[in-house]
Design a protein around this motif. Structure first.
Motif, short mmCIF file in Angstrom:
data_model
loop_
_atom_site.label_atom_id
_atom_site.label_comp_id
_atom_site.label_asym_id
_atom_site.label_seq_id
_atom_site.Cartn_x
_atom_site.Cartn_y
_atom_site.Cartn_z
N GLU A 209 0.49 3.22 0.63
CA GLU A 209 -0.76 3.87 0.26
C GLU A 209 -1.53 3.03 -0.74
OE1 GLU A 209 -3.59 5.78 -1.98
OE2 GLU A 209 -1.63 5.45 -2.89
N GLY A 210 -0.78 2.42 -1.68
CA GLY A 210 -1.43 1.67 -2.74
C GLY A 210 -1.93 0.31 -2.31
N LEU B 23 -2.27 7.55 8.74
CA LEU B 23 -0.98 7.20 9.30
C LEU B 23 -0.40 5.90 8.76
CD1 LEU B 23 -1.45 8.25 13.03
CD2 LEU B 23 -0.21 9.45 11.23
N ILE B 24 -1.23 5.02 8.20
CA ILE B 24 -0.69 3.76 7.70
C ILE B 24 0.37 4.01 6.63
CG2 ILE B 24 -2.42 3.42 5.89
CD1 ILE B 24 -2.38 0.43 6.62
N TYR C 229 -3.37 1.43 12.80
CA TYR C 229 -2.51 2.11 13.77
C TYR C 229 -1.29 1.26 14.12
CZ TYR C 229 -5.48 6.15 14.77
OH TYR C 229 -6.17 7.34 14.67
N ALA C 230 -1.48 -0.04 14.15
CA ALA C 230 -0.35 -0.93 14.45
C ALA C 230 0.71 -0.84 13.35
CB ALA C 230 -0.83 -2.38 14.59
N VAL C 231 0.27 -0.82 12.09
CA VAL C 231 1.21 -0.67 10.98
C VAL C 231 1.92 0.67 11.06
CG1 VAL C 231 1.42 -0.49 8.47
CG2 VAL C 231 -0.07 -2.23 9.46
N ALA C 232 1.15 1.72 11.37
CA ALA C 232 1.72 3.06 11.47
C ALA C 232 2.76 3.14 12.59
CB ALA C 232 0.62 4.08 11.71
#
Length: 334
Positions: A297-298, A236-237, A311-314
């Motif tokens: 992603e990178g 999810l990030i 999860y916080a970033v997502a």
């Protein structure tokens, strides 16, 4: 024998009667092209359309009466320059991009809310169906996941190897290769879901179902090993942005396919053309979303290895996209 001098006389008189307007229009066009429309006074701005129509009328007369070719060429060029000022876009590239991201793109996405909801439902249903089938028979995993995407992450893999792959990308055969393949795969699905939408929605629906089933297969595998929470953070990030892009691309394809299948009172071509303008605006933004997903992603996945932080970033990215697309705009209809 006297026709040529007479024609030259007519051309001279014709030029003398109107040349002041042409000269003024040419001077104003030079001013605009050298600087910008902001360099003109209010009086000059109001004068340009009238001077343009006068020049266009003179060009029509010159053509009909076969006046000298040089005069006709001059009037054609001057008319073309004035036309682009009167009817063309006078905003800069930066202004056009600003308007696209500020108004055009989010407005187009809001217009496709029904198709977006349908794309979400198709993806979720396929993911759940795949997960249920695999939980009953592991052989279904090979059906839903392409061979190139497996790379050792299948029901035969050990739980520890699956866990380590979520946090260690050091080797060439690690999760970094898989993540790159997954991103490329999702980008191809997004573009294809849009491009094939004209075929009455069928290919778009199949691609959304296929992508959802692939996602469900991986979730089922990791959940069965007690790694569902960890996989969710890893996916999810960048997956919030990536999957949202696929959903919007699918929605754009569905809009075009629906217009082709059910054009309503308009002709099929007109209906597709209208739908294509909205869908095209959405896809212009989808490309940007895929680019941002690639950056997440990178970099984000390697730099952020804590599950809760992922999860916080997502969650933050999800809230940002929802607010950007669907939050009410002050003074504008949503």
């Amino acid at each position: 024998m006297s026709k040529a001098p007479d024609l030259r006389l007519k051309s001279q008189r014709f030029r003398q009667e109107r040349e002041a307007d042409w000269t003024r229009l040419e001077r104003l066009m030079d001013k605009v092209e050298a600087r910008s429309a902001s360099a003109l006074t209010d009086e000059e701005l109001l004068a340009i359309p009238a001077l343009y129509r006068s020049t266009l009328s003179a060009l029509s007369v010159a053509r009909e009466t076969s006046l000298d070719r040089g005069l006709i060429d001059y009037l054609e060029l001057l008319s073309a320059r004035a036309y682009f000022f009167v009817y063309g876009a006078r905003s800069t590239l930066a202004e056009q991009l600003s308007a696209f991201f500020r108004e055009t793109w989010p407005a187009a996405v809001r217009t496709l809310w029904r198709e977006t909801l349908a794309a979400v439902v198709l993806t979720v249903v396929a993911a759940v169906a795949a997960a249920v089938l695999i939980s009953q028979d592991g052989q279904w995993f090979q059906v839903f996941v392409p061979v190139d995407m497996v790379q050792g992450r299948d029901p035969a893999a050990s739980t520890e190897s699956l866990r380590q792959a979520l946090y260690h990308d050091g080797d060439h055969n690690g999760l970094s290769v898989f993540a790159t393949f997954l991103f490329t795969h999702n980008a191809q699905v997004a573009l294809a879901a849009f491009a094939l939408g004209f075929a009455f929605c069928a290919p778009t629906i199949m691609l959304l179902l296929y992508n959802g089933a692939t996602l469900g297969a991986f979730l089922s595998l990791y959940v069965s090993r007690g790694l569902g929470f960890e996989l969710g953070g890893w996916l999810l990030i960048h997956g919030v942005t990536e999957l949202f892009a696929i959903i919007l691309a699918g929605a754009a394809g569905l809009r075009i396919g629906w217009a082709a299948a059910f054009p309503g009172r308009a002709s099929r071509l007109a209906s597709i053309s209208q739908a294509g303008r909205t869908a095209g605006a959405v896809m212009g933004g989808v490309v940007v979303m895929l680019f941002l997903a690639g950056l997440l992603e990178g970099f984000g996945r390697q730099l952020v290895t804590n599950d809760l932080a992922r999860y916080a970033v997502a969650a933050t990215s999800g809230l940002v996209w929802l607010a950007y697309f669907y939050a009410p705009r002050r003074g504008r209809a949503s």
